[in-house]
Design an enzyme around this catalytic site. Sequence first.
Site, PDB file in Angstrom:
ATOM      1  N   THR A 113       0.849  -1.199   0.000  1.00  0.00           N
ATOM      2  CA  THR A 113       0.000   0.000   0.000  1.00  0.00           C
ATOM      3  C   THR A 113       0.878   1.239   0.000  1.00  0.00           C
ATOM      4  O   THR A 113       2.046   1.171   0.379  1.00  0.00           O
ATOM      5  CB  THR A 113      -0.855   0.102   1.290  1.00  0.00           C
ATOM      6  N   ASP A 114       0.283   2.357  -0.368  1.00  0.00           N
ATOM      7  CA  ASP A 114       0.963   3.616  -0.102  1.00  0.00           C
ATOM      8  C   ASP A 114       0.868   3.848   1.408  1.00  0.00           C
ATOM      9  O   ASP A 114       0.037   3.256   2.108  1.00  0.00           O
ATOM     10  CB  ASP A 114       0.349   4.781  -0.900  1.00  0.00           C
ATOM     11  N   TRP A 115       1.711   4.740   1.897  1.00  0.00           N
ATOM     12  CA  TRP A 115       1.884   4.897   3.350  1.00  0.00           C
ATOM     13  C   TRP A 115       0.625   5.403   4.045  1.00  0.00           C
ATOM     14  O   TRP A 115       0.031   6.399   3.650  1.00  0.00           O
ATOM     15  CB  TRP A 115       3.068   5.827   3.605  1.00  0.00           C
TER      16      TRP A 115
END
Length: 745
Positions: free
Chosen positions: A287-289
């Site tokens: 995932t993105d952060w």
Amino acid sequence: MKKTTGYAAAAAALIFAGCAGPGQEMFGDRPLSEVLDALTLEQKVNIVVGGVRGADNPPYPAPGMPVRGSDGVTANLASGRVKGASAYGYSVDSLGIPVVTYSDGPAGVRIDSVREGDTLTYYCTAFPTGSSLAASWDTAAVRAIASAIGNEAREYGVDVLLAPGINIQRNPLCGRNYEYYSEDPLLAGAIGSAYVCGVQSNNVGVSVKHFAVNNQETLRNGIDVSVSDRAMREIYFRAFERVVRNAAPWTIMSSYNKINGVLASENKWLLTDVLRGEWGYGGAVITDWWAEENGARQQAAGNDLLMPGSRHQYDEVWEGLENGSLTEAELDRNVANILRLTARTNAFAGYRYSDRPDLDAHAMTAREYGSAGMVLLENDGVLPLDAGVTVALFGNAAYDTFVGGTGSGNVNRRYKVNIDEGLEDAGYSLYEPVAVAYREYTVSKLAEMGGGNFWWMPDVPEMPLDGKSVSDALEKSDVAVFVLGRMAGEGADRLLAEGDYYLDRIERENMSAIVRAAHSHGKKAVLLLNMGGVVDLEDCPRFDAVLHVWLPGQEAGHCAADVVSGKVNPSGRLPMTWAAEYDDYPSSGDFPLSDGSDRQVVYSEDIYVGYRHFEKSGIKPLYPFGYGLSYTSFGYDGLEIRRRGGMYTASLTVTNTGQTAGREVVQLYVSTPGTLEDRPLKELKAFCKTPVLRPGESCMADMSFLMDDLAVWMDGGWHVEKGEYKVYAGSSSSDIRLTGTFRVR
Ligand code: BGC
């Protein structure tokens, strides 16, 4: 009409076959299945939720269970060595699962450069940013830069680099355009593939981001992008598809936004059906952060690793396992993907990183290639400047040059070379009163404004100039140079306002005074643009030469001086269309500049992004896609198109017809047979950057593309239309030199 299977999943499957081997898939010297079986459910859930959990931050226990066991503790604590890394994976010492370290970013490794209680430093090289790399149209240069970035990652103990960002530059205001490559998916995919190969040649993985349709920063956590299937497939997915197919990235990063109502990180269709099913992707998805909605849904969708990992995602994964929305088989699938990734890393191989990359050698790489993307937009002959002349150098960005953007694309570099320093090092004299005034002004303003932070870098307002001193300066100098700078970055889009997309009053007045004074003294005026994208130049007075230097990395001043002096003949070409007016951009009516109330953005222009729109609508841009001048000229001759199996190759001879050695970027566009309606007039299908050609010297430009590259998305599938295709070979999208045809039967 021919139906194609799209990009062959088989090709990607082959690329990943190395993971499995002919017999059993191994994790080091143990079968991977055995390691998977040996993991407790609790460990598996910890593995899919990233993050260091050491003594202060212990492994998450199963709900209702006390914290127990020390697996992961020791190694996780040790992993804190790479300070400023973006995240770490979960380790299980007893099974030989090491900590995997993840760090940004696209223009160089982003880690802390100094560490408390440590006398050593950990600086990284700041290389040219994305749009500058793409403007080079030079895959070899990009590969060399990325290889140096990968080397720094490896030597600092980073296993996976969170780069490259290959989202399409849909609109010039996107804050992260400086990190991204192009409005065109072929160029973005080719540059992205070269980047991935360069980094991964160090046995360091990448995370190609942000998948998908993350083309704005406004409301980025969850904005709902409404986009047609056709635009997704042909424009927004295609660069990702190309990189997956050609470069086998170790990981892909899902984006924050929703796509037609479903979050990318929870989108099974996107991450499992398309990415893995259709494209045959065999790596891991992260995932993105802090993209946190529901950990179980993310897991079920095929998002293997949730980064940087949070307690609530961990709890949600457990809940999902309990209520059946996430199966153990899905969890095992994801854990297996993370184990496969882990087994490829330098951490797993026990690589003893040195913490001592060769920063001097990499500085030379940054210098060598930092000018490769510089685009000469105008030149009446003033450039290259004669050696040793006196320059009246104006503009803050000349003295405090922007070398990169803000956010995760920033790099903690050792130094930067400003343009004033670069020009002096190249043997030019700066007209002193102007240089002194600007140096004092920028230093004091910077002190006033503060040093900046992750999200923001000071963008000093221009110093008002008075006509008399400008005139004096031009009387006593040989030439005027004005540097216009713009900063942008992650977390916010650029503003459709003065001082950002538009020139502000002081800039307009200063620039006009400089051009006027230069001309009245019989001198020339040169404009350098120092930014990751474009600005409105409608109100800009006519300079005698305009050079776009982008955000070219820490060697900025030297690289700019190399082109200004003619040491390097500019060979960059615009990777985006430069509109005469903002409203000419097809997305201008649908870019989310809202106050936050509108959580949806509609990509109503469909596939007509950039030049596809300008050409179709007959709107003349200020500078077309692929445009850029040179200090020499090139002739094109003898276009031939051959077919071998599913591959077409167009070849032609390029000759340097001018007086200076230089490189040309030959671009190959193709239009579909007239039977298809609602198609762009032509689309980029291949390109080729020649080696340096001496005056009179020729070379062959061979440009290949696949039959599949001709496919268009119709009725839910890829189709290659039969009939006659037209081929356009040119020096830009609007400077077509040779045409030809070929037939698909
Ligand atoms: C950015 C990513 C970046 C990550 C880790 C996020 O905010 O969108 O591009 O890799 O942070 O720093």
